[in-house]
Write an enzyme that holds these catalytic residues in place. Structure first.
Site, PDB file in Angstrom:
ATOM      1  N   LYS A 122      46.070  68.212 -33.243  1.00 13.10           N
ATOM      2  CA  LYS A 122      44.915  68.187 -34.290  1.00 13.10           C
ATOM      3  C   LYS A 122      43.645  69.083 -34.185  1.00 13.10           C
ATOM      4  O   LYS A 122      43.121  69.457 -35.155  1.00 13.10           O
ATOM      5  CB  LYS A 122      44.502  66.931 -33.700  1.00 13.10           C
ATOM      6  CG  LYS A 122      42.976  66.311 -34.441  1.00 13.10           C
ATOM      7  CD  LYS A 122      43.385  65.774 -35.960  1.00 13.10           C
ATOM      8  CE  LYS A 122      42.150  65.162 -36.635  1.00 13.10           C
ATOM      9  NZ  LYS A 122      41.559  64.184 -36.021  1.00 13.10           N
ATOM     10  N   MET A 160      33.395  58.012 -39.719  1.00 12.88           N
ATOM     11  CA  MET A 160      34.666  57.396 -39.006  1.00 12.88           C
ATOM     12  C   MET A 160      34.363  56.249 -38.213  1.00 12.88           C
ATOM     13  O   MET A 160      35.268  55.484 -38.062  1.00 12.88           O
ATOM     14  CB  MET A 160      35.274  58.604 -38.162  1.00 12.88           C
ATOM     15  CG  MET A 160      36.753  58.346 -37.620  1.00 12.88           C
ATOM     16  SD  MET A 160      37.889  58.396 -39.305  1.00 12.88           S
ATOM     17  CE  MET A 160      38.191  59.961 -39.582  1.00 12.88           C
TER      18      MET A 160
END
Length: 312
Positions: free
Chosen positions: A188, A11
């Site tokens: 999340k 990421m």
């Protein structure tokens, strides 16, 4: 904008590459020397939606930061949660009075650590629904689409947070300024508290897990435990909406994706973030006298697997 990406895994590489391509001054910091060496030699090498892309950016180890002279307007954090304090202790020289920190880590409670290094009004919290995977040192697989949601932790930080939204938008990261990012962080966390640990334990990707007949019941039960604890923290999760949000990934363009905990535990035999996801819910459940048997068991199973494979 002068941006330092802290943690150059999958990421971190995605964000660094996209921000660099948009013309920002991007510096990288990573703790894995083999990764540092590969990026110094060949840059970040990415399969970017089927296209081979590479980009060179300066990269440092934490021990090199003090002598490097590098300072940042914005530090974007993509570390593992259990690395957060140790890394920030090592890279204090990056931070000056005008430095802001954007935390996009999976899990709950990172602001408690970051407040030791930056003022509350220089702290931005957020989540990202982008995906990324490492295929080797300096090499990443970047497929699909995503978005970023963020919000300043204190009211005084809003102007800079909106600047970050503008910078990210120009980089194609699809940012959204949130009025209630704490809800989104818990939401999340439910994604990670279900898909991450279950795909790691079952050694499967998201779509494969979604095809099992047990998936719906497991999702409902884990999300209910998260919601019960979140309510004690002032966050009221819509369990039906959260369930539908997680279940939608089973047939989305990320169905073939192996979540980050699978990448860490199964693919690379690294320690996981489970203590900051299901483990955090289990600890908070004990604090509030709320039963969280699934979260506790999942945490124990992941730790047992870490020990069995010698994760480091």
């Amino acid at each position: 904008m002068k941006i330092t990406v802290l943690g150059v895994g999958g990421m971190g590489s995605r964000f660094a590459l996209m921000l660099h391509q948009a013309g920002n001054d991007v510096t990288l910091v990573d703790g894995w020397q083999t990764n540092i060496d590969a990026i110094r030699q060949d840059g970040i090498q990415a399969n970017f939606n089927g296209k081979a892309v590479s980009a060179k950016m300066p990269i440092y180890s934490p021990a090199e930061i003090e002598k490097s002279g590098v300072q940042a307007d914005l530090i974007v954090v993509f570390l593992k949660s259990n690395q957060l304090k140790t890394m920030f202790d090592q890279v204090k020289a990056l931070i000056h009075p005008d430095t802001y920190v954007l935390c996009l880590l999976n899990g709950i409670g990172h602001e408690d650590v970051l407040e030791q290094y930056v003022a509350k009004d220089h702290l931005i919290l957020g989540i990202t629904m982008w995906t990324a995977g490492m295929t080797g040192p300096g090499h990443v697989e970047l497929v699909g689409d995503g978005e970023v949601e963020l919000q300043n932790f204190a009211p005084a930080g809003k102007d800079f947070a909106l600047q970050v939204v503008n910078v990210f938008d120009k980089a194609g990261l699809h940012p959204k300024y949130s009025e209630n990012v704490k809800y989104s962080i818990w939401r999340k966390a439910c994604v990670n508290g279900t898909l991450n640990c279950l795909c790691a334990l079952l050694d499967c990707n998201i779509g494969q897990f979604g095809k099992t007949k047990e998936a719906p019941d497991m999702l409902h039960t884990i999300i209910a435990e998260f919601a019960a604890v979140a309510a004690k923290e002032g966050v009221k999760l819509d369990q039906t909406e959260v369930y539908n949000h997680v279940a939608a990934t089973f047939t989305a363009n990320i169905a073939d994706h192996y979540p980050s905990m699978h990448q860490d535990l199964v693919q690379h035999h690294r320690l996981t973030e489970i203590d900051f996801i299901d483990g955090a819910v289990a600890r908070k459940g004990e604090k509030y006298d709320i039963p969280t048997p699934y979260c506790k068991l999942l945490t124990q199973l992941v730790h047992a697997k870490e020990q069995l494979i010698g994760a480091k």
